[in-house]
Design a protein around this motif. Sequence first.
Motif, PDB file in Angstrom:
ATOM      1  N   LEU A 106       4.681   6.936   4.645  1.00 15.35           N
ATOM      2  CA  LEU A 106       5.202   8.272   4.916  1.00 15.35           C
ATOM      3  C   LEU A 106       5.167   9.025   3.595  1.00 15.35           C
ATOM      4  CD1 LEU A 106       6.484  10.231   6.937  1.00 15.35           C
ATOM      5  CD2 LEU A 106       8.710   9.390   6.166  1.00 15.35           C
ATOM      6  N   ILE A 107       4.321  10.037   3.530  1.00 16.10           N
ATOM      7  CA  ILE A 107       4.118  10.772   2.284  1.00 16.10           C
ATOM      8  C   ILE A 107       4.979  12.025   2.317  1.00 16.10           C
ATOM      9  CG2 ILE A 107       2.417  11.900   0.813  1.00 16.10           C
ATOM     10  CD1 ILE A 107       0.360  10.004   2.309  1.00 16.10           C
ATOM     11  N   VAL A 108       5.890  12.115   1.360  1.00 13.04           N
ATOM     12  CA  VAL A 108       6.823  13.235   1.304  1.00 13.04           C
ATOM     13  C   VAL A 108       6.753  13.921  -0.049  1.00 13.04           C
ATOM     14  CG1 VAL A 108       8.415  12.240   2.988  1.00 13.04           C
ATOM     15  CG2 VAL A 108       8.735  11.752   0.565  1.00 13.04           C
ATOM     16  N   ASP A 109       7.174  15.170  -0.058  1.00 18.60           N
ATOM     17  CA  ASP A 109       7.274  15.961  -1.274  1.00 18.60           C
ATOM     18  C   ASP A 109       8.718  15.843  -1.741  1.00 18.60           C
ATOM     19  OD1 ASP A 109       7.505  17.891  -3.224  1.00 18.60           O
ATOM     20  OD2 ASP A 109       6.818  19.538  -1.981  1.00 18.60           O
ATOM     21  N   ASP A 110       8.921  15.409  -2.962  1.00 18.02           N
ATOM     22  CA  ASP A 110      10.285  15.248  -3.456  1.00 18.02           C
ATOM     23  C   ASP A 110      10.587  16.214  -4.591  1.00 18.02           C
ATOM     24  OD1 ASP A 110      12.788  14.082  -3.227  1.00 18.02           O
ATOM     25  OD2 ASP A 110      12.375  12.569  -4.748  1.00 18.02           O
ATOM     26  N   ASP A 111       9.901  17.363  -4.614  1.00 21.28           N
ATOM     27  CA  ASP A 111      10.254  18.387  -5.586  1.00 21.28           C
ATOM     28  C   ASP A 111      11.594  18.959  -5.173  1.00 21.28           C
ATOM     29  OD1 ASP A 111       8.053  18.126  -7.166  1.00 21.28           O
ATOM     30  OD2 ASP A 111       6.942  19.782  -6.280  1.00 21.28           O
ATOM     31  N   ASP A 112      12.614  18.724  -5.956  1.00 20.13           N
ATOM     32  CA  ASP A 112      13.967  19.158  -5.635  1.00 20.13           C
ATOM     33  C   ASP A 112      14.101  20.658  -5.865  1.00 20.13           C
ATOM     34  OD1 ASP A 112      16.651  19.480  -5.205  1.00 20.13           O
ATOM     35  OD2 ASP A 112      17.279  18.114  -6.795  1.00 20.13           O
ATOM     36  N   PRO A 113      14.389  21.430  -4.794  1.00 16.69           N
ATOM     37  CA  PRO A 113      14.507  22.877  -4.955  1.00 16.69           C
ATOM     38  C   PRO A 113      15.785  23.296  -5.674  1.00 16.69           C
ATOM     39  CG  PRO A 113      15.062  22.256  -2.723  1.00 16.69           C
ATOM     40  CD  PRO A 113      14.608  20.995  -3.426  1.00 16.69           C
ATOM     41  N   ARG A 132      12.778   2.775   6.412  1.00 14.65           N
ATOM     42  CA  ARG A 132      12.009   2.670   5.161  1.00 14.65           C
ATOM     43  C   ARG A 132      11.254   1.344   5.054  1.00 14.65           C
ATOM     44  NH1 ARG A 132      13.748   6.535   1.103  1.00 14.65           N
ATOM     45  NH2 ARG A 132      12.856   5.299  -0.554  1.00 14.65           N
ATOM     46  N   HIS A 133      11.751   0.310   5.683  1.00 14.73           N
ATOM     47  CA  HIS A 133      11.105  -1.000   5.604  1.00 14.73           C
ATOM     48  C   HIS A 133       9.728  -1.010   6.279  1.00 14.73           C
ATOM     49  CE1 HIS A 133      13.168  -0.973   9.469  1.00 14.73           C
ATOM     50  NE2 HIS A 133      12.322  -1.908   9.872  1.00 14.73           N
ATOM     51  N   ARG A 134       9.492  -0.090   7.218  1.00 16.61           N
ATOM     52  CA  ARG A 134       8.178  -0.048   7.869  1.00 16.61           C
ATOM     53  C   ARG A 134       7.449   1.277   7.675  1.00 16.61           C
ATOM     54  NH1 ARG A 134       8.290   2.542  12.777  1.00 16.61           N
ATOM     55  NH2 ARG A 134      10.323   2.823  13.716  1.00 16.61           N
ATOM     56  N   LEU A 135       8.133   2.316   7.310  1.00 15.54           N
ATOM     57  CA  LEU A 135       7.512   3.608   6.968  1.00 15.54           C
ATOM     58  C   LEU A 135       7.666   3.767   5.458  1.00 15.54           C
ATOM     59  CD1 LEU A 135       8.775   6.254   9.567  1.00 15.54           C
ATOM     60  CD2 LEU A 135       6.447   5.512   9.200  1.00 15.54           C
ATOM     61  N   HIS A 136       6.874   3.055   4.727  1.00 19.56           N
ATOM     62  CA  HIS A 136       7.014   3.021   3.276  1.00 19.56           C
ATOM     63  C   HIS A 136       6.828   4.430   2.700  1.00 19.56           C
ATOM     64  CE1 HIS A 136       5.842  -1.006   4.581  1.00 19.56           C
ATOM     65  NE2 HIS A 136       6.679  -1.410   3.646  1.00 19.56           N
ATOM     66  N   LEU A 159      -1.552   7.649  -4.350  1.00 19.90           N
ATOM     67  CA  LEU A 159      -1.848   7.199  -2.988  1.00 19.90           C
ATOM     68  C   LEU A 159      -2.593   5.869  -2.991  1.00 19.90           C
ATOM     69  CD1 LEU A 159      -2.847  10.623  -1.449  1.00 19.90           C
ATOM     70  CD2 LEU A 159      -0.827   9.267  -0.865  1.00 19.90           C
ATOM     71  N   ARG A 160      -3.547   5.728  -3.893  1.00 19.22           N
ATOM     72  CA  ARG A 160      -4.287   4.457  -3.978  1.00 19.22           C
ATOM     73  C   ARG A 160      -3.366   3.312  -4.371  1.00 19.22           C
ATOM     74  NH1 ARG A 160      -9.711   6.803  -6.887  1.00 19.22           N
ATOM     75  NH2 ARG A 160     -10.730   7.462  -4.965  1.00 19.22           N
ATOM     76  N   ALA A 161      -2.440   3.559  -5.292  1.00 16.14           N
ATOM     77  CA  ALA A 161      -1.489   2.524  -5.707  1.00 16.14           C
ATOM     78  C   ALA A 161      -0.592   2.125  -4.535  1.00 16.14           C
ATOM     79  CB  ALA A 161      -0.656   3.016  -6.887  1.00 16.14           C
ATOM     80  N   ALA A 162      -0.137   3.104  -3.766  1.00 19.30           N
ATOM     81  CA  ALA A 162       0.717   2.807  -2.616  1.00 19.30           C
ATOM     82  C   ALA A 162      -0.051   2.009  -1.569  1.00 19.30           C
ATOM     83  CB  ALA A 162       1.253   4.098  -2.006  1.00 19.30           C
ATOM     84  N   ALA A 163      -1.301   2.387  -1.316  1.00 16.85           N
ATOM     85  CA  ALA A 163      -2.123   1.668  -0.344  1.00 16.85           C
ATOM     86  C   ALA A 163      -2.382   0.238  -0.815  1.00 16.85           C
ATOM     87  CB  ALA A 163      -3.439   2.412  -0.116  1.00 16.85           C
ATOM     88  N   ALA A 164      -2.668   0.069  -2.105  1.00 16.25           N
ATOM     89  CA  ALA A 164      -2.914  -1.281  -2.642  1.00 16.25           C
ATOM     90  C   ALA A 164      -1.643  -2.139  -2.541  1.00 16.25           C
ATOM     91  CB  ALA A 164      -3.384  -1.187  -4.092  1.00 16.25           C
ATOM     92  N   ALA A 165      -0.499  -1.556  -2.863  1.00 17.88           N
ATOM     93  CA  ALA A 165       0.769  -2.308  -2.763  1.00 17.88           C
ATOM     94  C   ALA A 165       1.039  -2.702  -1.325  1.00 17.88           C
ATOM     95  CB  ALA A 165       1.912  -1.462  -3.312  1.00 17.88           C
ATOM     96  N   LEU A 166       0.748  -1.828  -0.390  1.00 14.49           N
ATOM     97  CA  LEU A 166       0.945  -2.128   1.022  1.00 14.49           C
ATOM     98  C   LEU A 166       0.027  -3.270   1.459  1.00 14.49           C
ATOM     99  CD1 LEU A 166       2.531  -1.146   3.514  1.00 14.49           C
ATOM    100  CD2 LEU A 166       0.549   0.280   4.043  1.00 14.49           C
ATOM    101  N   ARG A 167      -1.224  -3.241   1.017  1.00 16.25           N
ATOM    102  CA  ARG A 167      -2.178  -4.296   1.382  1.00 16.25           C
ATOM    103  C   ARG A 167      -1.725  -5.661   0.839  1.00 16.25           C
ATOM    104  NH1 ARG A 167      -5.947  -0.414  -0.501  1.00 16.25           N
ATOM    105  NH2 ARG A 167      -6.727   0.783   1.255  1.00 16.25           N
ATOM    106  N   LYS A 168      -1.075  -5.633  -0.337  1.00 14.30           N
ATOM    107  CA  LYS A 168      -0.598  -6.879  -0.951  1.00 14.30           C
ATOM    108  C   LYS A 168       0.747  -7.305  -0.392  1.00 14.30           C
ATOM    109  CE  LYS A 168      -2.986  -6.274  -5.331  1.00 14.30           C
ATOM    110  NZ  LYS A 168      -2.836  -6.043  -6.760  1.00 14.30           N
TER     111      LYS A 168
END
Length: 170
Positions: A106-113, A132-136, A159-168
């Motif tokens: 789950l890709i979110v924007d965390d820029d705090d307004p 959060r355990h399944r929607l990383h 995004l690539r780092a998150a995908a790689a961590a998920l695959r591992k």
Amino acid sequence: IPVAEFDQPASVAEAVRLVREFGRAVGESERADALAAEIERGTAPVAASVSRPRALVLHPNGYTVGRGSLVDDVLARAGLDNLGAALGSAGQVPLEAVVTSGADLLIVDDDDPGQPSLATALLRHPVLRAVRHRLHPVVIPSRLWTCAGPGLVEALTRLRAAAAALRKGA
């Protein structure tokens, strides 16, 4: 005063073209070419044989992105499948659809307004914390990929780092 107008890019290739056009328009072709080359190197697509986790981008007010957008192209280059297209292309996505989407990331924007707002309340909803355990969650500030520029490389790297961590399984 000369005026130049630029369209919103729908892909990384278009973003690179616009960087070069802007450089020519302001008399900085060499700098723009160098920046464009840096963006091209940093955003080369991942190999097609890599497993593709499912990703859902969730912006304030529950908006997501569909096919034919710069964000969609960045997701594909990161080796991710964009679930936004499956959930009605672009537009608002109900919280129930987010939770039942089958997304891996789950890709979110965390820029705090700075102040709480109704627009960002959904991004902090207790239901999203509970799954959060399944929607990383992956934080990609909108400043990295809203505009066509070097931020695209950082967004893609995250995004690539998150995908790689998920695959591992991390």
